[in-house]
Design a protein around this motif. Structure first.
Motif, PDB file in Angstrom:
ATOM      1  N   HIS A  96       0.697  -1.281   0.122  1.00 57.15           N
ATOM      2  CA  HIS A  96       0.112  -0.130   0.134  1.00 57.15           C
ATOM      3  C   HIS A  96       0.636   1.488  -0.023  1.00 57.15           C
ATOM      4  N   HIS A  97       0.906   1.975  -1.014  1.00 54.52           N
ATOM      5  CA  HIS A  97       1.704   3.175  -0.895  1.00 54.52           C
ATOM      6  C   HIS A  97       2.811   2.820  -0.630  1.00 54.52           C
ATOM      7  N   LEU A  98       3.748   1.807  -0.442  1.00 51.67           N
ATOM      8  CA  LEU A  98       5.025   1.746  -0.888  1.00 51.67           C
ATOM      9  C   LEU A  98       6.236   1.727  -1.367  1.00 51.67           C
ATOM     10  N   LYS A  99       7.101   3.172  -1.249  1.00 56.35           N
ATOM     11  CA  LYS A  99       7.729   3.764  -1.955  1.00 56.35           C
ATOM     12  C   LYS A  99       9.210   2.938  -1.544  1.00 56.35           C
ATOM     13  N   SER A 100       9.607   2.592  -3.142  1.00 55.21           N
ATOM     14  CA  SER A 100      10.923   2.010  -3.168  1.00 55.21           C
ATOM     15  C   SER A 100      12.310   2.957  -2.419  1.00 55.21           C
ATOM     16  N   SER A 101      13.214   2.453  -1.504  1.00 49.77           N
ATOM     17  CA  SER A 101      14.291   3.533  -1.064  1.00 49.77           C
ATOM     18  C   SER A 101      15.114   2.366   0.099  1.00 49.77           C
ATOM     19  N   VAL A 102      16.052   2.139  -0.552  1.00 47.19           N
ATOM     20  CA  VAL A 102      16.887   1.562   0.575  1.00 47.19           C
ATOM     21  C   VAL A 102      18.581   2.400   0.367  1.00 47.19           C
ATOM     22  N   LYS A 103      18.500   2.677   2.053  1.00 43.79           N
ATOM     23  CA  LYS A 103      18.883   2.824   3.004  1.00 43.79           C
ATOM     24  C   LYS A 103      19.557   2.313   3.904  1.00 43.79           C
ATOM     25  N   PRO A 104      21.141   2.495   4.670  1.00 43.14           N
ATOM     26  CA  PRO A 104      21.428   2.086   5.444  1.00 43.14           C
ATOM     27  C   PRO A 104      21.123   2.882   6.661  1.00 43.14           C
ATOM     28  N   LEU A 105      21.198   1.504   7.783  1.00 39.18           N
ATOM     29  CA  LEU A 105      20.458   1.835   9.471  1.00 39.18           C
ATOM     30  C   LEU A 105      21.115   1.216  10.195  1.00 39.18           C
ATOM     31  N   THR A 106      21.973   1.966  10.957  1.00 37.50           N
ATOM     32  CA  THR A 106      23.205   1.573  11.784  1.00 37.50           C
ATOM     33  C   THR A 106      22.507   0.945  13.356  1.00 37.50           C
ATOM     34  N   GLY A 107      22.766   0.017  14.127  1.00 38.89           N
ATOM     35  CA  GLY A 107      22.605   0.132  15.304  1.00 38.89           C
ATOM     36  C   GLY A 107      23.518   0.432  15.868  1.00 38.89           C
ATOM     37  N   PHE A 108      23.271   0.177  16.927  1.00 35.37           N
ATOM     38  CA  PHE A 108      24.230   0.585  18.947  1.00 35.37           C
ATOM     39  C   PHE A 108      25.540  -0.038  18.138  1.00 35.37           C
ATOM     40  N   ASN A 109      25.733  -1.483  17.965  1.00 36.06           N
ATOM     41  CA  ASN A 109      26.783  -1.954  18.250  1.00 36.06           C
ATOM     42  C   ASN A 109      27.091  -1.822  16.450  1.00 36.06           C
ATOM     43  N   GLY A 110      26.964  -1.280  15.909  1.00 34.15           N
ATOM     44  CA  GLY A 110      27.740  -0.930  14.053  1.00 34.15           C
ATOM     45  C   GLY A 110      27.292  -1.855  13.030  1.00 34.15           C
ATOM     46  N   ASP A 111      26.226  -2.537  13.262  1.00 36.06           N
ATOM     47  CA  ASP A 111      25.527  -3.133  11.984  1.00 36.06           C
ATOM     48  C   ASP A 111      25.011  -2.353  11.388  1.00 36.06           C
ATOM     49  N   THR A 112      24.930  -3.085  10.078  1.00 33.56           N
ATOM     50  CA  THR A 112      23.924  -2.180   9.299  1.00 33.56           C
ATOM     51  C   THR A 112      22.800  -3.387   8.776  1.00 33.56           C
ATOM     52  N   VAL A 113      21.924  -2.726   8.563  1.00 41.43           N
ATOM     53  CA  VAL A 113      20.824  -3.119   7.917  1.00 41.43           C
ATOM     54  C   VAL A 113      20.317  -2.202   6.618  1.00 41.43           C
ATOM     55  N   TYR A 114      19.396  -2.878   5.920  1.00 40.70           N
ATOM     56  CA  TYR A 114      19.020  -1.653   4.484  1.00 40.70           C
ATOM     57  C   TYR A 114      17.712  -1.453   4.804  1.00 40.70           C
ATOM     58  N   SER A 115      17.462  -0.598   5.157  1.00 34.22           N
ATOM     59  CA  SER A 115      15.840  -0.519   4.349  1.00 34.22           C
ATOM     60  C   SER A 115      15.012  -0.633   2.711  1.00 34.22           C
ATOM     61  N   ILE A 116      13.786  -1.491   2.870  1.00 37.70           N
ATOM     62  CA  ILE A 116      12.757  -1.675   2.024  1.00 37.70           C
ATOM     63  C   ILE A 116      12.516  -0.306   0.795  1.00 37.70           C
ATOM     64  N   GLY A 117      11.214   0.446   1.722  1.00 37.23           N
ATOM     65  CA  GLY A 117      11.512   1.602   1.171  1.00 37.23           C
ATOM     66  C   GLY A 117      10.762   2.816   2.389  1.00 37.23           C
ATOM     67  N   THR A 118       9.554   3.488   2.301  1.00 42.19           N
ATOM     68  CA  THR A 118       8.892   3.950   3.456  1.00 42.19           C
ATOM     69  C   THR A 118       7.683   3.838   2.939  1.00 42.19           C
ATOM     70  N   ILE A 119       6.589   4.225   3.981  1.00 40.83           N
ATOM     71  CA  ILE A 119       5.120   4.378   3.174  1.00 40.83           C
ATOM     72  C   ILE A 119       5.104   5.522   4.253  1.00 40.83           C
ATOM     73  N   ARG A 120       3.785   5.922   4.196  1.00 49.07           N
ATOM     74  CA  ARG A 120       2.998   7.371   4.794  1.00 49.07           C
ATOM     75  C   ARG A 120       1.904   6.715   5.439  1.00 49.07           C
ATOM     76  N   LEU A 121       1.892   6.251   6.440  1.00 48.43           N
ATOM     77  CA  LEU A 121       0.782   5.817   7.623  1.00 48.43           C
ATOM     78  C   LEU A 121      -0.133   7.173   8.263  1.00 48.43           C
ATOM     79  N   SER A 122      -1.128   7.764   8.500  1.00 44.80           N
ATOM     80  CA  SER A 122      -2.040   8.015   9.610  1.00 44.80           C
ATOM     81  C   SER A 122      -1.882   7.655  11.195  1.00 44.80           C
ATOM     82  N   VAL A 123      -1.306   8.426  11.703  1.00 43.85           N
ATOM     83  CA  VAL A 123      -1.528   8.367  13.302  1.00 43.85           C
ATOM     84  C   VAL A 123      -1.685   8.895  13.972  1.00 43.85           C
TER      85      VAL A 123
END
Length: 468
Positions: A96-123
């Motif tokens: 549902h309106h998932l916009k593809s976007s691959v970006k690195p995210l780094t945790g406190f231990n230095g490990d990096t994972v990559y996002s698969i996209g972004t999505i806008r949702l009502s909260v």
């Protein structure tokens, strides 16, 4: 955890981000003054109901895209708002309106994972609904959502793990969202059990589940908060969903009202008389300079190659014919092919490729409502009822002069629509114009309508029966 939400992850952006802090300290940039009533304070009274002592993180529940989502971690160490793909799958929002976007995210231990996209949702929080941009991660996690600094700073929210609550200013004063130690400790217990037995187990309790309806939520537990109530004694399958948490007196009155008006509901095409053509009908207004196009029959298409798809088309044609929605036609000037796609439930959806016909039709500029405005208009109401028009488009007839222009070809012959089909260019505008006229007195006051989806809203629950 994460990158910069306000800048790119380049070295230049990171340096610029750092220099801004030095400039703010040097020039002592002042923030705008706020009223004393907006001051956020925590006292021991806020610990009422909190098990002490504790070292629990702050885990809350919020309404996200019409789902009551639990296991939301408030993390001031996260520079992005995260939602996990498994969560979106359970909410039926993975695509549902998932916009593809691959970006690195780094945790406190230095490990990096990559996002698969972004999505806008009502909260929704404290009578306020806002769109939030979430970064989507396809990794297993014990939380459904991680609420990071972008959303917290936008809300001007102040969390306190000690007091197990989140406070933020609103137009109605400072509001508080309480944390849930119960969910967190059940989660820890289940996680510990998984570690001990080293085998997969079922989902953690108190998870959310999304009902088949677009708007209704089944609730916090496995049992759910929506119960099915029969409104027609002649057929036990004719049921509607009613909130189990409703006050008993409101529930009784609502069921009585629905049973008195059971004939208003359509359970099959036979129950659908349609809209009188004198009120409205759909006109194509084809540009007279456009040459009619007859699509060639797709012998090598997905319909022709697979017998099950061809059979699905024939079955649908027979159903439409019995309902009086289509009629056989000879020598049509416009001709289109059917398109067959598989739905999530495994059944086939039959549409007609009106691409060529739509190109010849001018655009109807009648405005459709903005989804954001509808969400904001319903926020803060105590009680809502959701309705969906049965085969909404098919309740409007085609103008007699334009029927043959909707012709399509099948194995059994050529047919045209007597009713407005899905896929026509201005069908949505025609339907919205009709419902705006039908509900002119209620629209925007006690009712919101988006094409064939309708809701009745009441600021106070006691007024809801009258509004329905």
């Amino acid at each position: 955890m994460g990158g910069l939400s306000t800048y790119n992850d380049s070295v230049r952006s990171i340096k610029k981000y750092g220099r801004q802090v030095m400039l703010a300290q040097k020039w002592q940039v002042k923030s705008p003054k706020t009223a004393e009533s907006d001051a956020i304070t925590f006292t021991e009274a806020d610990t009422e109901g909190v098990d002490m002592p504790h070292n629990d993180p702050l885990v809350i529940e919020l309404w996200v895209a019409d789902c009551e989502v639990s296991r939301i971690l408030v993390d001031t160490g996260s520079s992005v708002d995260l939602i996990f793909k498994e969560t979106l799958d359970k909410m039926d929002l993975a695509n549902h309106h998932l916009k593809s976007s691959v970006k690195p995210l780094t945790g406190f231990n230095g490990d990096t994972v990559y996002s698969i996209g972004t999505i806008r949702l009502s909260v929704y929080a404290a009578k306020t609904t806002r769109l939030v941009k979430f970064v989507v991660i396809d990794k297993p996690a014990i939380y459904n959502v991680i609420l990071g600094t972008p959303r917290l700073q936008f809300m001007k929210a102040v969390p306190s793990t000690y007091h197990q609550c989140l406070k933020f200013p609103t137009a109605f004063g400072v509001k508080t969202i309480r944390g849930s130690q119960e969910i967190l400790r059940l989660l820890r217990r289940r996680t510990q059990a998984l570690i001990q037995i080293h085998s997969p187990s079922q989902d953690v309790p108190y998870d959310f589940t999304h009902n088949s309806s677009r708007f209704t939520i089944s609730g916090k537990t496995q049992a759910g908060l929506v119960v099915q109530v029969n409104i027609d004694e002649s057929d036990p399958e004719r049921c509607v969903g009613i909130g189990a948490d409703l006050k008993e007196e409101i529930k009784v009155e609502l069921v009585r009202l629905l049973r008195q008006n059971a004939s208003t509901f359509a359970w099959s095409v036979r129950d659908m008389p349609g809209i009188d053509p004198s009120i409205t009908s759909h006109e194509l207004n084809i540009d007279p300079t456009c040459k009619p196009i007859k699509q060639k029959r797709l012998m090598k298409s997905s319909v022709g190659q697979k017998p099950e798809k061809a059979q699905a088309v024939n079955d649908e044609v027979e159903c439409w014919s019995k309902a009086g929605s289509i009629v056989e036609v000879k020598y049509p000037e416009w001709l289109a092919n059917p398109v067959v796609v598989k739905k999530k439930n495994g059944k086939w959806r039959i549409c007609v490729d009106f691409t060529d016909l739509n190109k010849a039709c001018p655009k109807d500029c009648f405005p459709l409502p903005h989804i954001d405005r509808i969400v904001e208009a319903t926020a803060g109401n105590e009680l809502l009822s959701f309705m969906d028009a049965f085969s909404g488009y098919n309740q409007i007839t085609m103008h007699p002069e334009d029927r043959e222009k909707t012709s399509f070809i099948t194995d059994r012959g050529t047919y045209c629509y007597k009713v407005m089909p899905f896929g026509l260019k201005n069908a949505g505008a025609t339907y919205q114009r009709l419902v705006n006229h039908m509900f002119a007195e209620q629209y925007g006051r006690t009712m919101e309508v988006y094409i064939d989806d309708m809701l009745v809203k009441s600021l106070t629950a006691d007024d809801h029966i009258g509004h329905v």
